[in-house]
Design a protein around this motif. Structure first.
Motif, PDB file in Angstrom:
ATOM      1  N   ILE A  13      -2.780  -4.820  -9.622  1.00  0.00           N
ATOM      2  CA  ILE A  13      -1.880  -4.433  -8.534  1.00  0.00           C
ATOM      3  C   ILE A  13      -2.649  -3.543  -7.574  1.00  0.00           C
ATOM      4  O   ILE A  13      -3.187  -2.504  -7.960  1.00  0.00           O
ATOM      5  N   ASP A  14      -2.704  -3.948  -6.318  1.00  0.00           N
ATOM      6  CA  ASP A  14      -3.428  -3.207  -5.296  1.00  0.00           C
ATOM      7  C   ASP A  14      -2.668  -1.929  -4.939  1.00  0.00           C
ATOM      8  O   ASP A  14      -1.449  -1.959  -4.736  1.00  0.00           O
ATOM      9  N   MET A  15      -3.391  -0.807  -4.838  1.00  0.00           N
ATOM     10  CA  MET A  15      -2.747   0.468  -4.528  1.00  0.00           C
ATOM     11  C   MET A  15      -2.114   0.453  -3.135  1.00  0.00           C
ATOM     12  O   MET A  15      -1.103   1.116  -2.903  1.00  0.00           O
ATOM     13  N   LYS A  16      -2.677  -0.309  -2.211  1.00  0.00           N
ATOM     14  CA  LYS A  16      -2.071  -0.410  -0.881  1.00  0.00           C
ATOM     15  C   LYS A  16      -0.701  -1.076  -0.974  1.00  0.00           C
ATOM     16  O   LYS A  16       0.220  -0.708  -0.244  1.00  0.00           O
ATOM     17  N   THR A  17      -0.567  -2.020  -1.874  1.00  0.00           N
ATOM     18  CA  THR A  17       0.727  -2.669  -2.092  1.00  0.00           C
ATOM     19  C   THR A  17       1.730  -1.682  -2.664  1.00  0.00           C
ATOM     20  O   THR A  17       2.891  -1.647  -2.254  1.00  0.00           O
ATOM     21  N   ASN A  25       1.611   1.601  -2.280  1.00  0.00           N
ATOM     22  CA  ASN A  25       1.946   2.526  -1.192  1.00  0.00           C
ATOM     23  C   ASN A  25       2.946   1.908  -0.227  1.00  0.00           C
ATOM     24  O   ASN A  25       3.876   2.583   0.230  1.00  0.00           O
ATOM     25  N   SER A  26       2.783   0.627   0.066  1.00  0.00           N
ATOM     26  CA  SER A  26       3.712  -0.069   0.956  1.00  0.00           C
ATOM     27  C   SER A  26       5.114  -0.101   0.356  1.00  0.00           C
ATOM     28  O   SER A  26       6.105   0.156   1.036  1.00  0.00           O
ATOM     29  N   TYR A  27       5.186  -0.383  -0.936  1.00  0.00           N
ATOM     30  CA  TYR A  27       6.481  -0.395  -1.621  1.00  0.00           C
ATOM     31  C   TYR A  27       7.109   1.001  -1.596  1.00  0.00           C
ATOM     32  O   TYR A  27       8.309   1.144  -1.337  1.00  0.00           O
ATOM     33  N   MET A  28       6.290   2.025  -1.851  1.00  0.00           N
ATOM     34  CA  MET A  28       6.822   3.390  -1.820  1.00  0.00           C
ATOM     35  C   MET A  28       7.342   3.732  -0.429  1.00  0.00           C
ATOM     36  O   MET A  28       8.411   4.343  -0.296  1.00  0.00           O
ATOM     37  N   MET A  29       6.602   3.347   0.608  1.00  0.00           N
ATOM     38  CA  MET A  29       7.056   3.628   1.974  1.00  0.00           C
ATOM     39  C   MET A  29       8.367   2.894   2.269  1.00  0.00           C
ATOM     40  O   MET A  29       9.246   3.452   2.931  1.00  0.00           O
ATOM     41  N   ASP A  30       8.518   1.673   1.773  1.00  0.00           N
ATOM     42  CA  ASP A  30       9.793   0.958   1.943  1.00  0.00           C
ATOM     43  C   ASP A  30      10.934   1.730   1.285  1.00  0.00           C
ATOM     44  O   ASP A  30      12.006   1.900   1.870  1.00  0.00           O
ATOM     45  N   ARG A  31      10.691   2.200   0.068  1.00  0.00           N
ATOM     46  CA  ARG A  31      11.712   2.985  -0.645  1.00  0.00           C
ATOM     47  C   ARG A  31      12.014   4.289   0.080  1.00  0.00           C
ATOM     48  O   ARG A  31      13.164   4.707   0.180  1.00  0.00           O
ATOM     49  N   ILE A  32      10.978   4.951   0.567  1.00  0.00           N
ATOM     50  CA  ILE A  32      11.153   6.203   1.294  1.00  0.00           C
ATOM     51  C   ILE A  32      11.981   5.967   2.545  1.00  0.00           C
ATOM     52  O   ILE A  32      12.948   6.698   2.818  1.00  0.00           O
ATOM     53  N   ASN A  33      11.609   4.951   3.326  1.00  0.00           N
ATOM     54  CA  ASN A  33      12.320   4.669   4.573  1.00  0.00           C
ATOM     55  C   ASN A  33      13.781   4.310   4.310  1.00  0.00           C
ATOM     56  O   ASN A  33      14.675   4.746   5.046  1.00  0.00           O
ATOM     57  N   THR A  34      14.032   3.555   3.257  1.00  0.00           N
ATOM     58  CA  THR A  34      15.408   3.229   2.893  1.00  0.00           C
ATOM     59  C   THR A  34      16.175   4.493   2.520  1.00  0.00           C
ATOM     60  O   THR A  34      17.319   4.688   2.941  1.00  0.00           O
ATOM     61  N   GLY A  35      15.537   5.376   1.748  1.00  0.00           N
ATOM     62  CA  GLY A  35      16.172   6.637   1.367  1.00  0.00           C
ATOM     63  C   GLY A  35      16.491   7.508   2.559  1.00  0.00           C
ATOM     64  O   GLY A  35      17.551   8.143   2.621  1.00  0.00           O
ATOM     65  N   ILE A  36      15.581   7.532   3.521  1.00  0.00           N
ATOM     66  CA  ILE A  36      15.823   8.324   4.732  1.00  0.00           C
ATOM     67  C   ILE A  36      17.004   7.744   5.504  1.00  0.00           C
ATOM     68  O   ILE A  36      17.908   8.475   5.914  1.00  0.00           O
ATOM     69  N   LEU A  37      17.003   6.426   5.684  1.00  0.00           N
ATOM     70  CA  LEU A  37      18.094   5.776   6.428  1.00  0.00           C
ATOM     71  C   LEU A  37      19.435   5.906   5.720  1.00  0.00           C
ATOM     72  O   LEU A  37      20.472   6.047   6.370  1.00  0.00           O
ATOM     73  N   ASP A  38      19.414   5.856   4.384  1.00  0.00           N
ATOM     74  CA  ASP A  38      20.653   5.941   3.608  1.00  0.00           C
ATOM     75  C   ASP A  38      21.135   7.377   3.408  1.00  0.00           C
ATOM     76  O   ASP A  38      22.193   7.600   2.823  1.00  0.00           O
ATOM     77  N   GLY A  39      20.363   8.337   3.876  1.00  0.00           N
ATOM     78  CA  GLY A  39      20.764   9.738   3.723  1.00  0.00           C
ATOM     79  C   GLY A  39      20.631  10.241   2.295  1.00  0.00           C
ATOM     80  O   GLY A  39      21.452  11.033   1.831  1.00  0.00           O
ATOM     81  N   ASN A  40      19.581   9.811   1.592  1.00  0.00           N
ATOM     82  CA  ASN A  40      19.328  10.263   0.227  1.00  0.00           C
ATOM     83  C   ASN A  40      19.294  11.792   0.175  1.00  0.00           C
ATOM     84  O   ASN A  40      18.754  12.443   1.067  1.00  0.00           O
ATOM     85  N   MET A  41      19.868  12.358  -0.872  1.00  0.00           N
ATOM     86  CA  MET A  41      19.960  13.803  -1.008  1.00  0.00           C
ATOM     87  C   MET A  41      18.584  14.477  -0.967  1.00  0.00           C
ATOM     88  O   MET A  41      18.451  15.579  -0.431  1.00  0.00           O
ATOM     89  N   ALA A  85       6.262  10.871   2.824  1.00  0.00           N
ATOM     90  CA  ALA A  85       5.801   9.829   3.756  1.00  0.00           C
ATOM     91  C   ALA A  85       4.620  10.342   4.575  1.00  0.00           C
ATOM     92  O   ALA A  85       3.626   9.626   4.762  1.00  0.00           O
ATOM     93  N   ASN A  86       4.711  11.573   5.063  1.00  0.00           N
ATOM     94  CA  ASN A  86       3.604  12.159   5.824  1.00  0.00           C
ATOM     95  C   ASN A  86       2.352  12.260   4.968  1.00  0.00           C
ATOM     96  O   ASN A  86       1.236  12.004   5.438  1.00  0.00           O
ATOM     97  N   TYR A  87       2.496  12.630   3.714  1.00  0.00           N
ATOM     98  CA  TYR A  87       1.347  12.729   2.805  1.00  0.00           C
ATOM     99  C   TYR A  87       0.706  11.353   2.601  1.00  0.00           C
ATOM    100  O   TYR A  87      -0.516  11.217   2.688  1.00  0.00           O
ATOM    101  N   ILE A  88       1.528  10.338   2.349  1.00  0.00           N
ATOM    102  CA  ILE A  88       0.995   8.988   2.124  1.00  0.00           C
ATOM    103  C   ILE A  88       0.264   8.498   3.368  1.00  0.00           C
ATOM    104  O   ILE A  88      -0.799   7.872   3.282  1.00  0.00           O
ATOM    105  N   ARG A  89       0.813   8.781   4.546  1.00  0.00           N
ATOM    106  CA  ARG A  89       0.187   8.352   5.796  1.00  0.00           C
ATOM    107  C   ARG A  89      -1.035   9.198   6.157  1.00  0.00           C
ATOM    108  O   ARG A  89      -1.806   8.842   7.036  1.00  0.00           O
ATOM    109  N   GLY A  90      -1.195  10.326   5.487  1.00  0.00           N
ATOM    110  CA  GLY A  90      -2.333  11.200   5.766  1.00  0.00           C
ATOM    111  C   GLY A  90      -2.106  12.130   6.941  1.00  0.00           C
ATOM    112  O   GLY A  90      -3.067  12.645   7.524  1.00  0.00           O
TER     113      GLY A  90
END
Length: 98
Positions: free
Chosen positions: A58-62, A64-80, A92-97
């Motif tokens: 499993i490629d680490m970039k893949t 990271n991409s999955y984590m960013m998808d989860r993060i973005n969904t959490g942000i949009l859904d108003g995750n606590m 997200a800022n850390y992952i993006r550098g």
């Protein structure tokens, strides 16, 4: 055949270490004087997960991409984690550098 057996043994060992470390996280997280141990154990978990990614092809970039998808969904859904603490944006800022 030896390589397959070695890989199986290695992944089993890493998974067992991961489970042990997760148990330690529960133990350390309830003790104020165990912050260093908690930090080291969480770092070990990250390393063990990265090793498993490599062993399973499993490629680490893949990941990271999955984590960013989860993060973005959490942000949009108003995750606590985001609404109360801004954790998802910071991660997200850390992952993006940033």
């Amino acid at each position: 055949m030896d390589e397959i057996l070695y890989n199986l043994k290695l992944t089993t060992t890493v998974k067992n270490e991961l489970l042990k470390d997760i148990g330690s996280i529960f133990d350390y997280s309830s003790q104020r004087d165990k912050k260093e141990e908690l930090t080291q154990t969480i770092g070990s978990c990250f390393l063990e997960l990265m090793i498993l990614c490599r062993r399973y092809g499993i490629d680490m970039k893949t990941v990271n991409s999955y984590m960013m998808d989860r993060i973005n969904t959490g942000i949009l859904d108003g995750n606590m984690c985001e609404t109360k603490f801004g954790d998802l944006s910071k991660i997200a800022n850390y992952i993006r550098g940033d």
